[in-house]
Design a protein around this motif. Sequence first.
Motif, mmCIF file in Angstrom:
data_model
loop_
_atom_site.group_PDB
_atom_site.id
_atom_site.type_symbol
_atom_site.label_atom_id
_atom_site.label_comp_id
_atom_site.label_asym_id
_atom_site.label_seq_id
_atom_site.Cartn_x
_atom_site.Cartn_y
_atom_site.Cartn_z
ATOM 1 N N GLN A 1 0.832 -1.203 0.000
ATOM 2 C CA GLN A 1 0.000 0.000 0.000
ATOM 3 C C GLN A 1 0.868 1.255 0.000
ATOM 4 O O GLN A 1 0.606 2.211 -0.747
ATOM 5 C CB GLN A 1 -0.927 -0.012 1.229
ATOM 6 C CG GLN A 1 -1.771 1.234 1.378
ATOM 7 C CD GLN A 1 -2.804 1.378 0.276
ATOM 8 O OE1 GLN A 1 -3.257 0.393 -0.283
ATOM 9 N NE2 GLN A 1 -3.177 2.593 -0.039
ATOM 10 N N GLU B 1 1.226 4.255 -2.827
ATOM 11 C CA GLU B 1 1.070 5.683 -2.527
ATOM 12 C C GLU B 1 2.281 6.476 -3.013
ATOM 13 O O GLU B 1 2.133 7.572 -3.566
ATOM 14 C CB GLU B 1 0.836 5.879 -1.029
ATOM 15 C CG GLU B 1 -0.529 5.377 -0.583
ATOM 16 C CD GLU B 1 -0.791 5.628 0.885
ATOM 17 O OE1 GLU B 1 -0.243 6.605 1.430
ATOM 18 O OE2 GLU B 1 -1.555 4.851 1.479
ATOM 19 N N HIS C 1 2.172 6.995 -6.623
ATOM 20 C CA HIS C 1 1.214 8.018 -7.020
ATOM 21 C C HIS C 1 1.611 9.405 -6.525
ATOM 22 O O HIS C 1 0.807 10.336 -6.545
ATOM 23 C CB HIS C 1 -0.194 7.646 -6.520
ATOM 24 C CG HIS C 1 -0.784 6.519 -7.290
ATOM 25 N ND1 HIS C 1 -0.599 5.198 -6.928
ATOM 26 C CD2 HIS C 1 -1.529 6.492 -8.424
ATOM 27 C CE1 HIS C 1 -1.217 4.430 -7.790
ATOM 28 N NE2 HIS C 1 -1.785 5.185 -8.715
ATOM 29 N N ARG D 1 2.698 10.484 -3.414
ATOM 30 C CA ARG D 1 2.579 10.872 -2.000
ATOM 31 C C ARG D 1 3.908 10.636 -1.307
ATOM 32 O O ARG D 1 4.341 9.504 -1.143
ATOM 33 C CB ARG D 1 1.499 10.035 -1.313
ATOM 34 C CG ARG D 1 0.122 10.500 -1.692
ATOM 35 C CD ARG D 1 -0.928 10.259 -0.652
ATOM 36 N NE ARG D 1 -0.555 10.672 0.690
ATOM 37 C CZ ARG D 1 -0.927 10.025 1.771
ATOM 38 N NH1 ARG D 1 -1.644 8.934 1.680
ATOM 39 N NH2 ARG D 1 -0.581 10.459 2.965
ATOM 40 N N ILE E 1 4.189 10.247 3.472
ATOM 41 C CA ILE E 1 3.877 9.057 4.252
ATOM 42 C C ILE E 1 5.098 8.621 5.046
ATOM 43 O O ILE E 1 6.222 8.968 4.713
ATOM 44 C CB ILE E 1 3.414 7.903 3.340
ATOM 45 C CG1 ILE E 1 4.515 7.531 2.348
ATOM 46 C CG2 ILE E 1 2.135 8.243 2.634
ATOM 47 C CD1 ILE E 1 4.224 6.284 1.573
#
Length: 196
Positions: free
Chosen positions: A89, A93, A96, A98, A101
Amino acid sequence: MLNREAANTKVAQMQLAQKSLYGLLADEITSANTATVERQNEADKGLNTSLLVSLMTGLVVLLMLANASSLIVRSVWRDLGSEPSDIRQLMNEVAHGRLDISPPVAEGDNVSIAAGLRDMVVRMAATVTVIREVAEAIQATADAQAKGKEAGLPSQRLAASAPMLGPMRLAAGRKSTGRPPLAGGLDFQVAALTVQ
């Protein structure tokens, strides 16, 4: 002819011999039955011992397999550093865009995949920050030069703006430096910009 007494004596002797033979036969049958029962008991004990040894061997093998499995699972978890679905996950992210995190990593963990992911995200965020700062510096320089050209000022070397670019200074031709490209396939070489 035999007299009656002699015949009775002979019959009595034969009956006595027959009785003795029956006694011997009964003793032999009893002895054979006893030997058979003893051998059967020994065979049962051997079978029980064999079953017990097989059962104990099976339990030892099961315990060894359980211990080996436990060691393998712990090693894999230590290498992953987090739940595999969590890592997948987080990677999605990052893919994409991000970069804010932070994967959960155990304190002192610097070798797991989760720790590598954490370090990668930190480095990528730092690289993106530097690229933004460089882009803003270039934009500010371009705006200043545009204002200077409008005012009719001569072209000047922008060596003063080079320290603002930090460790990366753009080369006009974007030549390869032999290092792996940074985020987005950009490749930089140390140089100062000259604007005309």
